[in-house]
Enzyme design. Sequence first.
Site, PDB file in Angstrom:
ATOM      1  N   HIS A  38       0.815  -1.219   0.000  1.00  0.00           N
ATOM      2  CA  HIS A  38       0.000   0.000   0.000  1.00  0.00           C
ATOM      3  C   HIS A  38       0.848   1.267   0.000  1.00  0.00           C
ATOM      4  CE1 HIS A  38      -3.729   1.934  -0.073  1.00  0.00           C
ATOM      5  NE2 HIS A  38      -4.297   1.487   1.025  1.00  0.00           N
ATOM      6  N   ASP A  67      -2.159   2.272  -4.559  1.00  0.00           N
ATOM      7  CA  ASP A  67      -3.383   2.723  -3.902  1.00  0.00           C
ATOM      8  C   ASP A  67      -4.499   1.708  -4.121  1.00  0.00           C
ATOM      9  OD1 ASP A  67      -2.180   5.082  -3.042  1.00  0.00           O
ATOM     10  OD2 ASP A  67      -2.692   6.139  -4.904  1.00  0.00           O
TER      11      ASP A  67
END
Length: 513
Positions: A484, A488
């Site tokens: 992450h 995204d």
Amino acid sequence: MTTEVRVPTLGESVTEATVATWFKKPGDSVAVDEMLCELETDKVTVEVPSPAAGTLGEIVAAEGETVGVDALLATITEAGAGDAPAAKPAAKEDAASEAPAQGGGDTVDVMVPTLGESVTEATVSSWFKAVGDSVSRDEMLCELETDKVSVEVPAPADGVLAEIVAPEGTTVDASAKLAVISSSGAAPAAGKTDTAPADGKQYSLPEAGTPNLSKDVKDGPAAEKAMTEAGLSRDQVQGTGRDGRATKEDVAKAAAAAASATSAAPAPAAAPRGPVAAEDEAREERVKMTRLRQTIARRLKDSQNTAAMLTTYNEVDMTEVMALRNEYKDLFLKKHGVKLGFMSFFTKACCHALKEVPEVNAEIDGTDIVYKNFVHMGIAAGTPTGLVVPVIRDADNLSFADIEKQIAEKGARARDGKLSMAEMQGGTFTISNGGVYGSLMSSPILNPPQSGILGMHKIQDRPMVINGEIKIRPMMYLALSYDHRIVDGKGAVTFLVRVKEALEDPRRLLMDL
């Protein structure tokens, strides 16, 4: 008789090296496999062993010179040759104790073979021969286990296995001696081993503050690196190289001596594993983890500690892929000589999706994001010794047939432990198929430094609503684990949707849609 010392193979794409250090000087006596010099390349340091016993004659490439592969480094005048310098009578006894007995050329040392880039040690997992057994050239003697692959060691000559220097369970470095073969069938004369001097005295650490190295003489980079990794200072290492330079062997002996010196101290108590009844403990079996399993455990935990890992899920209707496969599998096998499986469809679909969402194919390097304009696809494969990930290079440019051929070939060699280190390095994205074991849903763990891994699962018939009607469809859950920090949520979901679309309508792959 004169023997040439030449630059060994330096590795893929490496064409030249610099002579960093000579451990011997002209006129010095050398034994077979004794380290003569050290070469430095762009990536690794390579030590050059002596190909024969005798006297070092001319040094052709001095320290600091740049040499190419197979370039001449020096010459050795073999012992017994007419032009060899006569040995001093007083030194005969010392020379006999300082070098392993060669039996007039009747004994051959079995050394650790090349283990691969960045691999510095291995564990002897099994011996196929016992002392006294007859062996033939290239017959397998033993098997070594490294962090990722198993390496079989062939016999370098015909003869009788006279001595096993490294028994099963021993950890050896990349230049260690494993055994001795006698071509005459006789046991070798007792001499100096890798761990003890010929005089029988145990190796001891030099007294602190009394280094045997001149301030004007510099150790080789391999020795300095080994000292750093072992946590030793230069004062703790007795250098045996030219002008008192330390070699990797010196560092290994010093580290072993330091370890034995501290072993007398009471060891800290191990973390308790909970109360175990005596009758239960008697029925337990304790087995040491293999090097591969230890590496898998360490890398998986490092992945969790490093990446901000998150998993997103979707499901795919496999109807069209299964129909296309059933229609063409016989023709595919007849033309290409390999079966048409599901992995080529998933590989193609992932390559297609990675073009649209390139961050899933990228990696973080410090404060930079490195985008890859190619796809080296890792295909996770279960083996009897653990999980390995062979890499299919430039998978985005390969056909279905080429992908299936490489998957079949690499998968077979992975199960046999024949993969090289190079074949498991450089992947940019990974696919893991837990469905072959019956997994319905799971969250795969990232393979660092990659930023994405796709988890496939079993195909299961489920009722689905299609155009307002309930129909039975072969469905598969898909899982994308991603870092992450770089990917995204939008990018991760988009990636999975593109994979789903390509598999539910394989014509999209042909049209690049």
